[in-house]
Design an enzyme around this catalytic site. Structure first.
Site, PDB file in Angstrom:
ATOM      1  N   ARG A 163       0.811  -1.218   0.000  1.00 55.15           N
ATOM      2  CA  ARG A 163       0.000   0.000   0.000  1.00 55.15           C
ATOM      3  C   ARG A 163       0.844   1.269   0.000  1.00 55.15           C
ATOM      4  O   ARG A 163       0.497   2.270   0.619  1.00 55.15           O
ATOM      5  CB  ARG A 163      -0.965   0.006   1.202  1.00 55.15           C
ATOM      6  CG  ARG A 163      -1.941  -1.150   1.229  1.00 55.15           C
ATOM      7  CD  ARG A 163      -2.865  -1.152  -0.006  1.00 55.15           C
ATOM      8  NE  ARG A 163      -3.741  -2.321   0.030  1.00 55.15           N
ATOM      9  CZ  ARG A 163      -3.433  -3.485  -0.547  1.00 55.15           C
ATOM     10  NH1 ARG A 163      -2.307  -3.621  -1.224  1.00 55.15           N
ATOM     11  NH2 ARG A 163      -4.247  -4.508  -0.469  1.00 55.15           N
ATOM     12  N   SER A 240     -11.042   0.572   3.353  1.00 55.22           N
ATOM     13  CA  SER A 240     -10.323   0.143   4.557  1.00 55.22           C
ATOM     14  C   SER A 240      -9.622   1.350   5.169  1.00 55.22           C
ATOM     15  O   SER A 240      -8.777   1.973   4.521  1.00 55.22           O
ATOM     16  CB  SER A 240      -9.302  -0.941   4.209  1.00 55.22           C
ATOM     17  OG  SER A 240      -9.950  -2.089   3.704  1.00 55.22           O
ATOM     18  N   GLU A 345      -4.933   4.354   6.266  1.00 61.85           N
ATOM     19  CA  GLU A 345      -4.637   4.176   4.841  1.00 61.85           C
ATOM     20  C   GLU A 345      -4.981   5.407   4.022  1.00 61.85           C
ATOM     21  O   GLU A 345      -4.240   5.769   3.111  1.00 61.85           O
ATOM     22  CB  GLU A 345      -5.381   2.947   4.309  1.00 61.85           C
ATOM     23  CG  GLU A 345      -5.055   2.643   2.851  1.00 61.85           C
ATOM     24  CD  GLU A 345      -5.584   1.301   2.408  1.00 61.85           C
ATOM     25  OE1 GLU A 345      -5.948   1.165   1.217  1.00 61.85           O
ATOM     26  OE2 GLU A 345      -5.629   0.365   3.239  1.00 61.85           O
TER      27      GLU A 345
END
Length: 353
Positions: A163, A240, A345
């Protein structure tokens, strides 16, 4: 004055000082250069799916990336069955995926249903169901704000990780378009994610028709509230909210001992191999720390999704302050119980945890 809540999937965020849109890569470069020359703060906006914008908004210029479309790249040396495609940064990601699947082109089918624009995908190395954009991305053409020039960065240059990439956490590289290596045999990439393999009723590692893979991924995502639906508050989220923590081997061993002491040695703790260590499941930690699906935040205006504990959702009438209060409660609760620190995130704009 544009209100940024109208442009984010959380439907949160205050006003923009100035709002503009660039419909082509050339317009995007020109607009960024103009903002830099004037010394004004600049926020680039794609699909708004990975943004948490403060209630105060953004005092500078918000520039929406409105370019769209894709094309097969002529003149590239390709092996049989390969297709190299250039996609504009502002192109809606899932519309592109759907078009590829409809044409029997494989490589991105497991990334179906992800909201947002193509330009955001290399920034955080978007991934889901065992696939990441880094596996098919050849290069990204970017405007380098420091050098004042357009550069092409290869996948190696982008320094992909879980990520993340060299573009994340910095505003110096503006993605103009990406180039992807796909395949035309009508089959998916090998199915590596166990949950998806079970859904398809195939062994892990099997390749299936791309349409079957897309349909299964979309069904799984809908069940978790991860496909945008204006009528479903469980999808009023940034996806998320926390990344799955990756711990070094020694740190992971210590954390797993503490977790087992808390939940019981007979309770299996999900772990996954990861570059540089061991990956834990953020959703599992959140639920075992006492934050179940639907756990409410301030005034019930925000809550964890009723379908997936990893998504923080706006139930209507919420503020960004409400959302951040819930995020802090969850983050601090997990840390207090298990000693593991969760990290957000999404990009936080003019706000912090």
């Amino acid at each position: 004055m544009a209100t940024l809540a109208h442009y984010t999937t959380l439907r949160l965020g205050g006003p923009a000082g100035r709002f503009a849109e660039a419909g082509t890569a050339a317009e995007l470069v020109d607009a960024v250069r103009a903002a830099d020359a004037g010394g004004e703060p600049l926020l680039l906006l794609g699909g708004g799916s990975n943004l948490v914008v403060s209630d105060a908004g953004f005092s500078g210029t918000v520039l929406r990336v409105g370019s769209s479309g894709w094309r097969a790249l002529p003149g590239w040396d390709t092996a049989d069955g390969e297709l190299f495609v250039e996609v504009a940064a502002g192109q809606n990601w899932d519309e592109f995926v759907a078009a590829m699947v409809e044409q029997g082109v494989g490589g991105v089918e497991c990334l179906s249903g992800i909201p947002g624009s193509v330009g955001a995908t290399p920034i955080q190395n978007v991934g889901a169901y065992g696939c990441e954009i880094s596996e098919v991305l050849v290069s990204a053409r970017c405007y380098d704000r420091r050098a004042g020039e357009v550069r092409t960065l290869t996948a190696a240059d982008l320094g992909f990780g879980y990520r993340t990439s060299v573009l994340k956490g910095t505003d110096t590289g503006v993605v103009l378009d990406v180039r992807l290596a796909l395949h035309t045999d009508g089959l998916s990439r090998p199915i590596r994610y166990a949950e998806l393999a079970r859904k398809l009723d195939v062994p892990v590692g099997t390749r299936v028709p791309v349409a079957d893979a897309r349909a299964a991924v979309l069904e799984l995502r809908r069940g978790k509230g991860m496909v945008l639906d204006a009528g479903d508050h469980d999808t009023w989220s940034a996806g998320s909210f926390f990344t799955n923590p990756i711990l070094a081997e020694a740190e992971a061993a210590e954390a797993l001992t503490r977790i087992s002491d808390v939940v019981g040695a007979d309770v299996p703790v999900p772990t996954y191999p990861a570059d540089g260590g061991v990956k834990l499941s953020a959703a599992w930690l959140i639920e075992r720390a006492g934050f179940g699906k639907g756990h409410p935040g301030p005034g019930g205006r925000v809550s964890l999704s009723h379908k997936h504990a990893l998504a923080l959702t706006n139930r209507g009438g919420a503020s960004t302050a409400d959302l951040l209060a819930l995020a802090r409660e969850v983050r601090d609760g997990v840390h207090a119980r298990f000693g593991v620190r969760l990290r957000p995130e999404p990009l936080l704009v003019n706000c912090t945890l």
